[in-house]
Each structure stands twice: as C-alpha cells, then as structure tokens.
Design a protein around this motif. Structure first.
Motif, mmCIF file in Angstrom:
data_model
loop_
_atom_site.group_PDB
_atom_site.id
_atom_site.type_symbol
_atom_site.label_atom_id
_atom_site.label_comp_id
_atom_site.label_asym_id
_atom_site.label_seq_id
_atom_site.Cartn_x
_atom_site.Cartn_y
_atom_site.Cartn_z
ATOM 1 N N ILE A 98 -19.562 17.322 -17.783
ATOM 2 C CA ILE A 98 -19.217 18.487 -17.765
ATOM 3 C C ILE A 98 -17.594 18.560 -17.267
ATOM 4 C CG2 ILE A 98 -19.573 20.589 -15.926
ATOM 5 C CD1 ILE A 98 -22.510 19.678 -15.681
ATOM 6 N N VAL A 99 -17.100 17.854 -16.277
ATOM 7 C CA VAL A 99 -15.578 17.828 -16.053
ATOM 8 C C VAL A 99 -14.794 17.512 -17.459
ATOM 9 C CG1 VAL A 99 -13.808 17.262 -14.410
ATOM 10 C CG2 VAL A 99 -16.169 17.527 -13.721
ATOM 11 N N GLY A 100 -15.333 16.616 -17.978
ATOM 12 C CA GLY A 100 -14.718 16.335 -19.218
ATOM 13 C C GLY A 100 -14.711 17.248 -20.293
ATOM 14 N N ILE A 101 -15.705 18.022 -20.482
ATOM 15 C CA ILE A 101 -15.810 19.173 -21.392
ATOM 16 C C ILE A 101 -14.668 20.390 -20.998
ATOM 17 C CG2 ILE A 101 -17.170 21.259 -22.273
ATOM 18 C CD1 ILE A 101 -19.611 19.460 -21.912
ATOM 19 N N GLN A 102 -14.596 20.561 -19.706
ATOM 20 C CA GLN A 102 -13.871 21.573 -19.152
ATOM 21 C C GLN A 102 -12.348 21.050 -19.310
ATOM 22 O OE1 GLN A 102 -14.504 24.419 -17.991
ATOM 23 N NE2 GLN A 102 -12.496 25.206 -17.323
ATOM 24 N N ALA A 103 -11.847 19.745 -19.221
ATOM 25 C CA ALA A 103 -10.557 19.314 -19.401
ATOM 26 C C ALA A 103 -10.302 19.308 -20.920
ATOM 27 C CB ALA A 103 -10.525 17.962 -18.940
ATOM 28 N N LEU A 104 -11.241 19.043 -21.717
ATOM 29 C CA LEU A 104 -10.962 19.412 -23.111
ATOM 30 C C LEU A 104 -10.726 20.641 -23.615
ATOM 31 C CD1 LEU A 104 -13.570 16.848 -24.864
ATOM 32 C CD2 LEU A 104 -11.112 16.222 -24.809
ATOM 33 N N ALA A 105 -11.326 21.602 -23.230
ATOM 34 C CA ALA A 105 -11.140 22.955 -23.348
ATOM 35 C C ALA A 105 -9.577 23.292 -22.867
ATOM 36 C CB ALA A 105 -12.138 23.804 -22.536
ATOM 37 N N GLU A 106 -9.183 22.982 -21.523
ATOM 38 C CA GLU A 106 -8.055 23.388 -21.232
ATOM 39 C C GLU A 106 -6.924 22.779 -21.786
ATOM 40 O OE1 GLU A 106 -7.642 25.174 -18.759
ATOM 41 O OE2 GLU A 106 -9.463 25.535 -17.600
ATOM 42 N N LEU A 107 -7.186 21.661 -22.467
ATOM 43 C CA LEU A 107 -6.270 20.953 -23.401
ATOM 44 C C LEU A 107 -6.135 21.431 -24.804
ATOM 45 C CD1 LEU A 107 -6.603 17.015 -22.033
ATOM 46 C CD2 LEU A 107 -4.807 18.660 -21.833
ATOM 47 N N ASN A 108 -6.899 22.479 -24.910
ATOM 48 C CA ASN A 108 -7.007 23.085 -26.355
ATOM 49 C C ASN A 108 -7.623 22.125 -27.256
ATOM 50 O OD1 ASN A 108 -6.904 25.328 -28.185
ATOM 51 N ND2 ASN A 108 -4.705 24.835 -28.758
#
Length: 305
Positions: free
Chosen positions: A81-91
């Motif tokens: 879940i945290v990884g998904i959020q980080a990927l989204a923030e990194l575009n």
C-alpha cells in the motif's frame, strides 16, 4: 501525477493501522514505519518506494511460513500500500498494477483493499480499461468471495468501470451472475439497474438525437438570441437618444446664454456711464472693435488700426 485523495486516505488508514498493532521489535514492521515516515513526513517518495521494495524482498526470502514477529500477509499488504502511494506521487501510476503483480504473482491473490486502491487510482487518471480485466478475474475467483472487501470491489467494478465505459449490457449480466448474487442485496441490485438504465438513456440521447427536436431546439435558440439582440439594440437606442437630447439641450442653453450676454454687452450697455461701469465699457469697446475688424468694411478696420 499526484494520486487521488481517496487513495491517499486509504494508504494513510492502512499504514496507521500497521503502526498501532505492529510490535516495535519486528524488523519488517520497522521497515513499514520507515517507509511511512519517508512518504508522509519527509516527502521523499523514492526513498519510501525503495524501503517498501527492500521490505518486500525480505518477506519473499523468509517465506510465508516465517511468522515470528508478525503476520506475513498483513506486512506484505502494508508495504504494498505504501509502495502504491509512493509510485503515484512519483508520477509512475502507469506501472502500479504491474508492480503489484510482481509482489503477488497473480491477480487473484491480491488482497481486496489493494485492488480497491488500484481501481480508485486508475479511475482518477481516467484509465479504467487497465483494471477492467484484472478486477473481473479477481471477482470471479471463488477464494476471494469470502474476503471482507469483496462487495466493495464489486461495487467499484460496476459503478466506476463498467457503467462509465458504456458496458451496460455487461453490467446487467454482472448483476445476475453468481458474483452479483454474492456481492449485492436486492435493494442494491435495483439501484444498480436504475443507474444502468439512466446510462442507457443518456447514451441513446447522445448517439441518436431526434432531427426534429434538434431543429426545433436550434430555431428556438435563434429566436431567443434575436429577441435578446433586439432588446439590447432598443436599450442602446434609448440611451443614445437620451444622451443626444441631453447634449443638444446643454449646447442650446450655452449658445443662448452666450448670445444673451453679447446682447447685453453690445446693445443694452450704455457707454455714457463710464464711471459706473468702466470694465463693461472697456469690454464693449473691445467687442465693437473686434466686430468692425471682422465684419466691417475694409476702410473702417484701417481707421481703427
């Protein structure tokens, strides 16, 4: 691209729950906390992603039988879940589903809350087709029907993927399928059918508009436009009329006043009273000289000069 607020909230809730229940002595739980700190506090999204990937590699190396510090599945879901959020923030949202599949191997093994996050993310970026087949396969897996979020995934699939994509016939079939009978109550099915019927009417109106109605609508719009234009023109004409009348009245008043003053100065002033009105007499002389110079015979102008 920044991820949607719903995805961010979901990540925050899931991560917070891991913080509360994870033992502080567990190294992988500490990795979750570190990833959350990078993501939420330091805003270092690449470090958060790297921390999640390192934790997931450690989980895969220990194997599912190793549960000495915490449940393997919960830790894996938290890091994902945290990884998904980080990927989204990194575009890097386009690679979210692929990255999740790298962690779980098959779509059917992805937890319900992660599937929900992926649906919300791809709906936010208007790329529903990426999730259509994946969610359909996940829903038709019999092992997932017992999960707590199964009904929520089915609702998201119907409301945010099938209906917006115009798959209304497939949506009705989905309601009558075994998945629909498990996921929805009768009231929910009725509401979903109303939504599908409304979408069908909207699609029919947009694709096949009635020619007469279109012509009538265009004529009525033209009539309304002409009426408004005539009203505006009448308003402008009335304003210009009032303004011109005002200007003419002011000009006539000023001309009349000037003529009256000239009449009093030239005709009515008696030049025999210089002691009483010396300045009037002087003005009278100047005006008379100017008059003779401009309009009098040539010899009279020379005589004055």
């Amino acid at each position: 691209m920044r991820s949607s607020s719903s995805v961010s909230l979901a990540a925050g809730r899931s991560s917070s729950s891991v913080r509360l229940i994870s033992p502080p002595a567990c190294p992988l739980a500490a990795a979750v906390d570190a990833a959350i700190e990078y993501l939420m506090v330091k805003k270092d999204f690449q470090a958060a992603l790297d921390t999640c990937e390192t934790g997931l590699e450690s989980l895969s190396s220990t194997g599912e039988q190793e549960e000495s510090c915490f449940k393997h599945g919960e830790l894996k879901a938290a890091l994902t879940i945290v990884g998904i959020q980080a990927l989204a923030e990194l575009n890097q949202w386009r690679g979210v589903l692929t990255w999740v599949l790298q962690q779980y191997g098959e779509t059917e093994k992805i937890p319900a809350k992660i599937i929900q996050m992926c649906v919300l993310l791809y709906v936010k970026v208007n790329d529903r087709s990426v999730m259509k087949d994946a969610v359909c396969n996940w829903l038709h897996c019999s092992g997932n029907m017992s999960q707590t979020g199964f009904s929520t995934v089915a609702e998201l699939y119907l409301q945010h993927i099938l209906v917006p994509m115009g798959q209304t016939s497939e949506a009705l079939e989905f309601l009558d399928s075994d998945v629909g009978r498990v996921a929805f109550t009768e009231e929910q099915k009725q509401a979903a059918r109303s939504l599908v019927n409304l979408q069908n009417e909207t699609n029919a109106t947009l694709s096949n508009p009635h020619p007469e109605s279109v012509a009538t609508t265009s004529v009525s719009q033209q009539d309304m436009l002409m009426q408004r234009l005539n009203s505006v023109m009448r308003l402008f004409h009335r304003g210009f009329s009032v303004a011109s009348a005002r200007i003419r009245s002011i000009s006539l008043r000023r001309v009349f006043l000037a003529l009256l003053l000239l009449y009093l100065l030239i005709v009515r002033i008696d030049p025999a009273l210089p002691s009483a009105f010396p300045w009037l007499l002087h003005l009278h002389g100047l005006l008379q000289q100017t008059w003779n110079t401009m309009f009098g015979p040539y010899y009279r102008a020379n005589a004055h000069n």
